[in-house]
Design an enzyme around this catalytic site. Structure first.
Site, PDB file in Angstrom:
ATOM      1  N   SER A 183      -9.604  -0.648   7.379  1.00  0.00           N
ATOM      2  CA  SER A 183      -9.077  -0.501   6.014  1.00  0.00           C
ATOM      3  C   SER A 183      -8.412  -1.723   5.422  1.00  0.00           C
ATOM      4  CB  SER A 183      -8.092   0.658   5.961  1.00  0.00           C
ATOM      5  OG  SER A 183      -8.796   1.848   5.792  1.00  0.00           O
TER       6      SER A 183
ATOM      7  N   SER B 250      -9.588   1.721   3.227  1.00  0.00           N
ATOM      8  CA  SER B 250      -8.784   2.472   2.306  1.00  0.00           C
ATOM      9  C   SER B 250      -7.773   1.637   1.519  1.00  0.00           C
ATOM     10  CB  SER B 250      -8.025   3.561   3.069  1.00  0.00           C
ATOM     11  OG  SER B 250      -7.162   2.994   4.023  1.00  0.00           O
TER      12      SER B 250
ATOM     13  N   LYS C 139       0.850  -1.196   0.000  1.00  0.00           N
ATOM     14  CA  LYS C 139       0.000   0.000   0.000  1.00  0.00           C
ATOM     15  C   LYS C 139       0.887   1.247   0.000  1.00  0.00           C
ATOM     16  CE  LYS C 139      -3.874   1.888   2.760  1.00  0.00           C
ATOM     17  NZ  LYS C 139      -4.728   1.644   3.951  1.00  0.00           N
TER      18      LYS C 139
HETATM   19  N1  GLN Z   1     -12.816   3.794   6.645  1.00  0.00           N
HETATM   20  C1  GLN Z   1     -12.238   4.240   7.859  1.00  0.00           C
HETATM   21  C2  GLN Z   1     -11.908   5.704   7.778  1.00  0.00           C
HETATM   22  O1  GLN Z   1     -12.240   6.290   6.817  1.00  0.00           O
HETATM   23  C3  GLN Z   1     -11.038   3.419   8.185  1.00  0.00           C
HETATM   24  C4  GLN Z   1      -9.812   3.871   7.505  1.00  0.00           C
HETATM   25  C5  GLN Z   1      -8.618   3.040   7.825  1.00  0.00           C
HETATM   26  O2  GLN Z   1      -8.713   2.004   8.483  1.00  0.00           O
HETATM   27  N2  GLN Z   1      -7.469   3.539   7.425  1.00  0.00           N
HETATM   28  O3  GLN Z   1     -11.325   6.269   8.650  1.00  0.00           O
END
Ligand code: GLN
Length: 459
Positions: free
Chosen positions: A157, A133, A58
């Site tokens: 994420s 994400s 990532k």
């Molecule tokens: N979807 C969650 C957010 O927008 C989690 C993001 C993540 O785990 N980096 O914060």
């Protein structure tokens, strides 16, 4: 032949370029490393534990000499000065890194629509999101562009995109894997973890990347179990809890019914399954967004156009430099979070929001600690729905935030959690189940995942 495998993945990456999973591909280096490994195998020279495993990373995790964009314009041309510890450990065991994957800007999002470099598409239905994400990482694995990927999980994420793309995704205990080289979003939540096509690969990667690191004072020196061997033992005498708060109106009926198939399967294998209650769970989304935005507002203050990253030309003053740079190069969601976070930390509101949210975090953690006195694994869906349409939630941040309803609590508590693919809905979209366990009991999660995989393997 590792070279053949790399070539075939590179071919798929180019054929499926439109999915937008990768931000950068390391064609030459990957092929060269594959070549070297093939040679070593040929002459019987020893190789590392992950020799031949092709991994995508990532793009919020540092690889020395490579761009580290976080899918943000503010870091568009930033080059990493060192390897993240997790990356270093993978390389030491001869894994091949094939490229950097797309993500929501600074890992803020649940759909990969917040990337400054374009949305990522779900390979099961290209009109749908892959989740976020770590959407690029999940798609790279699901669409057969690599064996596995590293993702990061602050509130879901790794698990949510894994569920939307029909692959395995594990968020380790906070501190199990060093965060050194992971670009900070919310430091007391952030975790690096694996996304893979099967449990065994997930376990092998976790085993390699775990461990204490002097560069991350929050990393743990707990011994690292041999996850990849332990998974093969039949799990016995484990007790499962179903939190009643997780199975209410918001949950899609088809997902619910698949989860109950798994529960029936567990019961038929003599596992004890009982209903439990986690009363503070209902505050987890609110709590998560108060605390993570606060931490993000502080972490992201470093992108000011002075120290590094993009900078606007010809500012009128230093203040103008800060504001114009941040206005021009941060995306909408990142700005929203910085503003929310700055607000909850501001003098007049600190006690009412930030401090209160910290206390609620402890209450949520206590709920889990209490539950794990009685049971070993908590069962829940990973997501309330399967993959939604691109554009469906972009105008409604609250609806978007609610897609994290089952995942954020593990990050608030710091416990490990895994998403396991268990089949498809009537639209042929993947469904994931989430298992959570006590601190540092990734071994239980992986063992159960292996057990479930044999029955429900959907790949
Ligand atoms: N979807 C969650 C957010 O927008 C989690 C993001 C993540 O785990 N980096 O914060």
């Amino acid at each position: 032949m590792i070279t053949k495998k790399v070539e075939s993945y590179l071919q798929t990456i180019s054929e499926k370029k439109h999915l937008n999973a990768f931000l950068e591909i390391f064609t030459d280096e990957a092929l060269q490393k594959a070549h070297e490994l093939d040679k070593k195998f040929q002459i019987g020279e020893p190789t590392g534990k992950l020799a031949g495993l092709i991994i995508a990373v990532k793009d919020n995790i540092s690889i020395k000499g490579k761009r580290l964009t976080c899918a943000s314009k503010i870091l568009e041309n930033f080059i990493s000065l060192y390897n993240a510890t997790a990356v270093e450990k993978l390389l030491n065991e001869d894994a091949i890194i094939i490229g950097k994957t797309n993500l929501d800007e600074f890992a803020m999002g649940s759909s990969n629509e917040n990337s400054a470099f374009g949305v990522v598409k779900n390979p099961f239905d290209e009109e749908r999101v892959p989740g976020g994400s770590s959407g690029g990482s999940a798609v790279a694995v699901a669409a057969n562009m690599c064996d596995a990927a590293l993702g990061s999980d602050t509130g879901g994420s790794i698990r949510q995109p894994a569920a939307f793309c029909g692959v395995y995704g594990l968020k380790p205990t906070y501190g199990r894997v060093s965060r050194f080289g992971l670009v900070a979003f919310a430091s007391s939540f952030d975790c690096i973890g694996p996304i893979a096509k099967d449990t065994e690969t997930t376990a092998r990667i976790l085993e390699v990347i775990s461990g204490y690191d002097e560069n991350d004072s929050t990393s743990s020196n707990q011994p690292i179990p041999k996850y990849s061997e332990l998974i093969k033992e039949t799990p016995v005498k484990l007790k499962f809890g179903i939190p009643k708060e997780f199975f209410n109106e918001g949950l899609d009926e088809e997902i619910k019914s698949k989860i109950f198939d798994v529960i029936e399967f567990l019961k038929s294998n003599s596992f004890e399954v009982k209903e439990i209650s986690l009363p503070y769970l209902e505050y987890s989304i609110a709590d998560y967004y108060l605390l993570t935005t606060a931490e993000a507002s502080s972490n992201l203050s470093r992108y000011d156009g002075v120290k590094y990253g993009s900078r606007v030309h010809e500012p009128l003053s230093i203040k103008d430099l800060y504001t114009k740079t941040r206005d021009e190069y941060f995306g909408t969601e990142v700005k929203r979070r910085i503003m929310l976070g700055t607000f909850v930390l501001s003098a007049g509101y600190y006690d009412a929001y930030y401090l209160k949210a910290q206390k609620v975090r402890r209450l949520i953690q206590n709920d889990f600690i209490k539950a794990f006195n009685e049971i070993d694994v908590i069962i829940s869906p990973t997501t309330p729905t399967t993959a939604f349409k691109i554009g469906e939630k972009t105008d409604n941040p609250l609806a978007m935030y609610l897609s994290d309803i089952y995942t954020t609590s593990a990050n608030l508590a710091g416990i490990p959690a895994i998403s396991i693919p268990i089949g498809f809905d009537s639209k042929n979209l993947p469904i994931g189940i989430q298992f959570m366990s006590n601190f540092f009991r990734e071994d239980i999660l992986l063992k159960m995942s292996y057990f479930i995989e044999k029955k429900f393997n959907s790949n």
